[in-house]
Design an enzyme around this catalytic site. Structure first.
Site, PDB file in Angstrom:
ATOM      1  N   HIS A  45       0.905  -1.435  -0.136  1.00 19.98           N
ATOM      2  CA  HIS A  45       0.006   0.016   0.025  1.00 19.98           C
ATOM      3  C   HIS A  45       0.645   1.315  -0.097  1.00 19.98           C
ATOM      4  O   HIS A  45       2.090   1.393   0.342  1.00 19.98           O
ATOM      5  CB  HIS A  45      -1.112   0.382   0.883  1.00 19.98           C
ATOM      6  CG  HIS A  45      -0.485   0.134   2.864  1.00 19.98           C
ATOM      7  ND1 HIS A  45       0.166  -0.658   2.861  1.00 19.98           N
ATOM      8  CD2 HIS A  45      -0.453   1.310   3.371  1.00 19.98           C
ATOM      9  CE1 HIS A  45       1.149  -0.533   4.423  1.00 19.98           C
ATOM     10  NE2 HIS A  45       0.556   0.605   4.289  1.00 19.98           N
ATOM     11  N   ASN A  46       0.413   2.007   0.163  1.00 22.69           N
ATOM     12  CA  ASN A  46       1.430   3.757  -0.684  1.00 22.69           C
ATOM     13  C   ASN A  46       2.012   4.248  -1.865  1.00 22.69           C
ATOM     14  O   ASN A  46       2.737   3.658  -1.082  1.00 22.69           O
ATOM     15  CB  ASN A  46       1.660   3.890   0.724  1.00 22.69           C
ATOM     16  CG  ASN A  46       0.481   4.319   1.683  1.00 22.69           C
ATOM     17  OD1 ASN A  46      -0.776   4.938   1.454  1.00 22.69           O
ATOM     18  ND2 ASN A  46       0.650   4.512   3.065  1.00 22.69           N
ATOM     19  N   SER A  79      -7.195  -0.055  12.611  1.00 19.58           N
ATOM     20  CA  SER A  79      -5.535   0.324  13.656  1.00 19.58           C
ATOM     21  C   SER A  79      -5.925  -0.372  14.667  1.00 19.58           C
ATOM     22  O   SER A  79      -6.460  -1.307  14.928  1.00 19.58           O
ATOM     23  CB  SER A  79      -6.261   1.397  14.091  1.00 19.58           C
ATOM     24  OG  SER A  79      -7.437   2.128  14.186  1.00 19.58           O
ATOM     25  N   SER A  84     -10.153  -5.968  11.226  1.00 23.80           N
ATOM     26  CA  SER A  84      -9.045  -5.950  10.007  1.00 23.80           C
ATOM     27  C   SER A  84     -10.146  -7.176   9.241  1.00 23.80           C
ATOM     28  O   SER A  84     -10.841  -7.741  10.004  1.00 23.80           O
ATOM     29  CB  SER A  84      -7.744  -6.694  10.173  1.00 23.80           C
ATOM     30  OG  SER A  84      -7.303  -5.427  11.178  1.00 23.80           O
ATOM     31  N   HIS A 101      -6.560   0.758   2.300  1.00 25.75           N
ATOM     32  CA  HIS A 101      -5.999   0.244   2.899  1.00 25.75           C
ATOM     33  C   HIS A 101      -6.836   0.039   4.426  1.00 25.75           C
ATOM     34  O   HIS A 101      -5.978  -0.866   4.824  1.00 25.75           O
ATOM     35  CB  HIS A 101      -5.077   0.140   2.081  1.00 25.75           C
ATOM     36  CG  HIS A 101      -3.764  -0.284   3.749  1.00 25.75           C
ATOM     37  ND1 HIS A 101      -3.684  -1.373   3.168  1.00 25.75           N
ATOM     38  CD2 HIS A 101      -2.699   0.121   4.492  1.00 25.75           C
ATOM     39  CE1 HIS A 101      -2.908  -1.971   4.303  1.00 25.75           C
ATOM     40  NE2 HIS A 101      -2.338  -1.175   5.145  1.00 25.75           N
ATOM     41  N   GLY A 104      -8.811   5.439   7.500  1.00 22.44           N
ATOM     42  CA  GLY A 104      -7.917   6.248   6.858  1.00 22.44           C
ATOM     43  C   GLY A 104      -8.474   7.552   8.606  1.00 22.44           C
ATOM     44  O   GLY A 104      -9.467   6.709   9.368  1.00 22.44           O
TER      45      GLY A 104
END
Length: 176
Positions: A45-46, A79, A84, A101, A104
């Site tokens: 991710h990212n 988080s 999840s 992902h 946020g």
């Protein structure tokens, strides 16, 4: 970027191996079971990637997002202390085969540290029976579940991008 992605992939592999070893050791110590691990998920991710969409090669930047091709299995982590999801991508062309992902942030890292104390986060984790595998706790507030949006709401809002396979409940957090 490829070098950084390879490094991140290997980092996640090393952390996963260490967690599996510790988990296996503890399970075998207290039971007659030897865990069997399969279908491991290690997704980026990212990142940015050169991909072909709508007949053109384009750079797709996935910030806080994952690749979600049809049938592709991925993890969408909540988080620290929240749920999840294991998901399958639906391959939506309109999203460039992308899904979020995670939930946020509701608070910036600094804002979360100002709003939530380390003590309150540790109490919350204890009340939820979540073990935190981290020696220094000075930055736990910035990753607490209250610093993020509700992952269940996010998953509902992106139900056209991924199909949840399993909902996972946190029992331990390892921060790398």
């Amino acid at each position: 970027m490829k070098l950084a992605m390879d490094f991140a992939f290997e980092n996640r592999e090393v952390m996963l191996e260490k967690v599996k070893n510790i988990f296996t050791e503890q399970v075998e110590k207290y039971t007659d079971i030897t865990p069997n691990y399969s279908d491991e998920i290690n997704c980026h991710h990212n990142y940015a990637a050169l991909e072909n969409h709508y007949g053109e090669n384009v750079w797709v930047h996935r910030k806080g997002a994952i690749h979600a091709a049809e049938g592709e299995v991925a993890i969408i982590p909540g988080s620290m202390g929240s749920n999840s999801y294991i998901v399958k991508g639906m391959g939506k062309a309109e999203s460039f085969l992308t899904s979020s992902h995670g939930a946020g942030r509701s608070y910036s890292r600094t804002g979360a540290k100002e709003k939530f104390s380390v003590e309150s986060v540790m109490v919350d984790l204890k009340q939820r029976n979540v073990v935190l595998g981290k020696t220094s706790k000075k930055d736990v507030a910035e990753e607490c579940r209250f610093a993020y949006k509700d992952i269940d709401v996010v998953m509902k809002n992106q139900s056209d991008l991924t199909t949840p396979i399993k909902k996972l409940f946190t029992v331990g957090v390892v921060k790398g």
